[in-house]
Motif scaffolding. Structure first.
Motif, short mmCIF file in Angstrom:
data_model
loop_
_atom_site.label_atom_id
_atom_site.label_comp_id
_atom_site.label_asym_id
_atom_site.label_seq_id
_atom_site.Cartn_x
_atom_site.Cartn_y
_atom_site.Cartn_z
N THR A 82 9.19 -1.60 -9.38
CA THR A 82 7.76 -1.47 -9.49
C THR A 82 7.03 -2.00 -8.37
N VAL A 83 5.93 -1.21 -7.81
CA VAL A 83 5.14 -1.59 -6.88
C VAL A 83 3.73 -1.67 -7.32
N THR A 84 3.24 -2.93 -7.18
CA THR A 84 1.87 -3.11 -7.76
C THR A 84 0.54 -3.09 -6.45
N ILE A 102 -7.27 9.94 -0.83
CA ILE A 102 -6.67 9.80 0.45
C ILE A 102 -6.11 8.69 0.78
N ALA A 103 -6.49 7.58 0.27
CA ALA A 103 -6.12 6.13 0.56
C ALA A 103 -4.53 5.88 -0.28
N TYR A 104 -4.42 6.56 -1.68
CA TYR A 104 -3.30 6.71 -2.29
C TYR A 104 -2.34 7.50 -1.56
N THR A 105 -2.76 8.62 -0.87
CA THR A 105 -1.67 9.51 -0.07
C THR A 105 -1.25 8.93 1.34
N VAL A 106 -2.10 7.87 2.04
CA VAL A 106 -1.57 7.10 2.84
C VAL A 106 -0.62 6.13 2.35
N PHE A 107 -0.98 5.23 1.21
CA PHE A 107 0.21 4.33 0.70
C PHE A 107 1.19 4.94 0.33
N ARG A 108 1.40 6.23 -0.30
CA ARG A 108 2.59 6.83 -0.78
C ARG A 108 3.49 7.25 0.46
N GLN A 109 2.82 7.82 1.62
CA GLN A 109 3.55 7.82 2.80
C GLN A 109 4.25 6.61 3.35
N VAL A 110 3.38 5.39 3.30
CA VAL A 110 3.89 4.31 3.93
C VAL A 110 5.20 3.85 2.90
N VAL A 111 5.01 3.52 1.74
CA VAL A 111 6.22 3.25 0.90
C VAL A 111 7.32 4.28 1.09
N GLU A 112 7.28 5.47 1.24
CA GLU A 112 8.30 6.39 1.48
C GLU A 112 8.95 5.95 2.91
N SER A 113 8.35 5.49 3.65
CA SER A 113 8.86 5.22 5.19
C SER A 113 9.42 3.95 5.07
N LEU A 114 9.60 3.10 3.98
CA LEU A 114 10.22 1.91 4.21
C LEU A 114 11.80 2.09 3.57
N GLU A 115 12.37 1.17 4.24
CA GLU A 115 13.82 0.99 3.70
C GLU A 115 14.00 -0.25 3.24
N GLY A 116 14.42 -0.68 2.03
CA GLY A 116 14.26 -2.02 1.40
C GLY A 116 13.07 -2.34 0.63
N GLU A 117 12.87 -3.47 0.90
CA GLU A 117 11.72 -4.18 -0.13
C GLU A 117 10.42 -3.78 0.18
N VAL A 118 9.42 -3.51 -0.71
CA VAL A 118 8.26 -2.94 -0.49
C VAL A 118 7.36 -4.40 -0.88
N ASN A 119 6.79 -4.90 0.32
CA ASN A 119 5.75 -6.06 -0.17
C ASN A 119 4.61 -5.91 0.77
N ALA A 120 3.78 -6.95 0.52
CA ALA A 120 2.67 -6.73 1.51
C ALA A 120 2.97 -6.70 3.00
N ASP A 121 3.84 -7.53 3.26
CA ASP A 121 4.09 -7.77 4.78
C ASP A 121 4.77 -6.47 5.17
N THR A 122 5.77 -5.71 4.50
CA THR A 122 6.51 -4.60 4.99
C THR A 122 5.65 -3.49 4.85
#
Length: 435
Positions: free
Chosen positions: A54-56, A345-365
């Motif tokens: 879950t990503v909050t 648009i902001a959620y479109t940005v956020f979605r692409q950020v999460v999809e670019s990550l490998e591993g944990e999703v947190n504020a720092d990543t």
């Protein structure tokens, strides 16, 4: 536009001191927000917290204030979460959206930010508040990125953890000035008699001067007036006098009070020669045009500069499908509202950020991905977005302003439609502004 402008030294200071401040703030935030008092909520069917799958995130905006209400933004964020989760989430992760009523109050905005810290939100996405100087320090201390704020404060274009998707008031006014330079005689700006209002004339003038036009008349008005009869008459008098016979233009930029000014303007304009009106998104949108009479109202024929394509453009079709599927009948959500569009648009940005990550999703990543030069596309609703440490407009005080594109719209038959195809880039105009 409100908020204080940061110098390069304070910009660096906030970035470098963030880890030191985070621990103390996180501890204090655990008891800082009582959900009922802050007006906080969570998307139905999802829980807070940050489990492995879950990503909050949080979205906030003022609601039920009777003045500045942007309830469509958190409502759409909830609809987006239902939609994306029905698609399997973001890269297999469930999206949990917390919402908070910012109440158009500095204290409430700070409470919302503290709850974002408490709930371990990885970002604040698609939100509205004029109190960035109150809530951004809280987010910065915890390292939480602010993605796609509405763009109404200077701090949103200076904070190292702000990732704006539009150019805010600076690009709207500069773009409007450049447009009016080619079509108007005398131009009069009606703006709040406040410190924030003092920032508006140089922005409009930068566009006028770029087109070889004289500076606009600067007409101050009380921010909370219930009538603007005197200001409307003075604006009409100035706009009606031009030796070359070109009709003048009146530009109200009073935010939510623009509607009050235009009511006074409508009553007085019959006593003067024809003039044009022009304004910016945020001072008027389709809902305001509808509420003031549509094609028979005072905005008919007005130029309006916006950040995005007109609401009827096919590039908004996917957003409209989300609204139809997940929020049909929710009258808080208007696909033509700039706040709802910014949230998409902001959620479109956020979605692409999460999809670019490998591993944990947190504020720092999340912030790390954005800071590493990730290029984000938005289906041509904006240019490709990429945030650098300081961008081209750092020299004029906007180091985080990465989208200086505007669209020109006009009110025809009571609807906002495109007056010119494509975007206009006002980066050069702003660079030459006397700010």
């Amino acid at each position: 536009m409100t908020g204080r402008r940061q110098t390069r030294s304070t910009f660096l200071s906030r970035l470098l001191t963030r880890p030191v401040r985070a621990a103390a703030l996180t501890t204090g935030a655990l008891v800082a927000c009582v959900p009922l008092a802050a007006g906080c909520g969570v998307v139905p069917g999802a829980t807070g917290g940050s489990g492995d799958d879950t990503v909050t995130v949080m979205t906030w905006a003022p609601e039920d204030t009777g003045t500045t209400d942007k309830s469509g933004m958190p409502a759409f964020a909830e609809a987006y979460a239902r939609w994306i989760n029905s698609q399997g989430g973001i890269d297999g992760r469930r999206l949990s959206v917390l919402t908070c009523n910012e109440r158009n109050e500095a204290a409430a905005a700070t409470r919302c930010a503290r709850r974002a810290v408490e709930e371990e939100a990885v970002a604040v996405v698609g939100s509205y508040s004029q109190y960035a100087d109150s809530f951004l320090p809280t987010l910065e201390a915890a390292g939480i990125p602010y993605i796609g704020g509405y763009g109404i404060t200077n701090d949103e274009f200076t904070s190292p953890l702000s990732y704006p998707v539009n150019g805010g008031q600076p690009v709207l006014l500069a773009g409007l000035g450049r447009t009016l330079a080619d079509s108007c005689g005398p131009v009069t700006l009606i703006r709040p008699d406040t410190i924030a209002g003092d920032q508006l004339p140089p922005l409009l003038d930068s566009g006028l001067q770029a087109g070889g036009h004289k500076l606009a008349g600067d007409q101050r008005a009380a921010e909370a007036a219930t009538s603007y009869d005197d200001q409307a008459k003075r604006a009409l008098e100035r706009a009606s006098t031009d030796a070359e016979g070109d009709p003048g233009c009146v530009v109200p930029a009073l935010g939510d009070r623009t509607r009050v000014f235009m009511d006074s303007f409508r009553r007085s304009r019959g006593d003067y020669p024809e003039v044009r009106t022009a304004t910016v998104l945020g001072s008027v949108d389709q809902s305001v045009i509808d509420a003031t009479g549509g094609a028979s109202g005072p905005y008919e024929g007005s130029y309006v500069t916006g950040w995005y394509p007109a609401a009827g453009d096919t590039r908004w079709d996917t957003m409209k499908e989300v609204i139809k599927a997940e929020a049909f009948g929710d009258n808080r959500i208007d696909a033509a509202d700039a706040g709802v569009q910014t949230t998409w648009i902001a959620y479109t940005v956020f979605r692409q950020v999460v999809e670019s990550l490998e591993g944990e999703v947190n504020a720092d990543t999340v912030s790390g991905a954005l800071d590493s030069g990730l290029k984000v596309t938005t289906g041509d609703l904006t240019p490709t977005l990429r945030w650098k440490f300081q961008d081209e407009l750092a020299a004029v005080g906007f180091p985080r302003l990465v989208n200086a594109y505007v669209t020109l719209q006009v009110v025809e038959d009571g609807r906002l439609v495109a007056a010119r195809e494509g975007f206009t880039d006002v980066t050069k105009t702003l660079r030459n502004a006397d700010l």
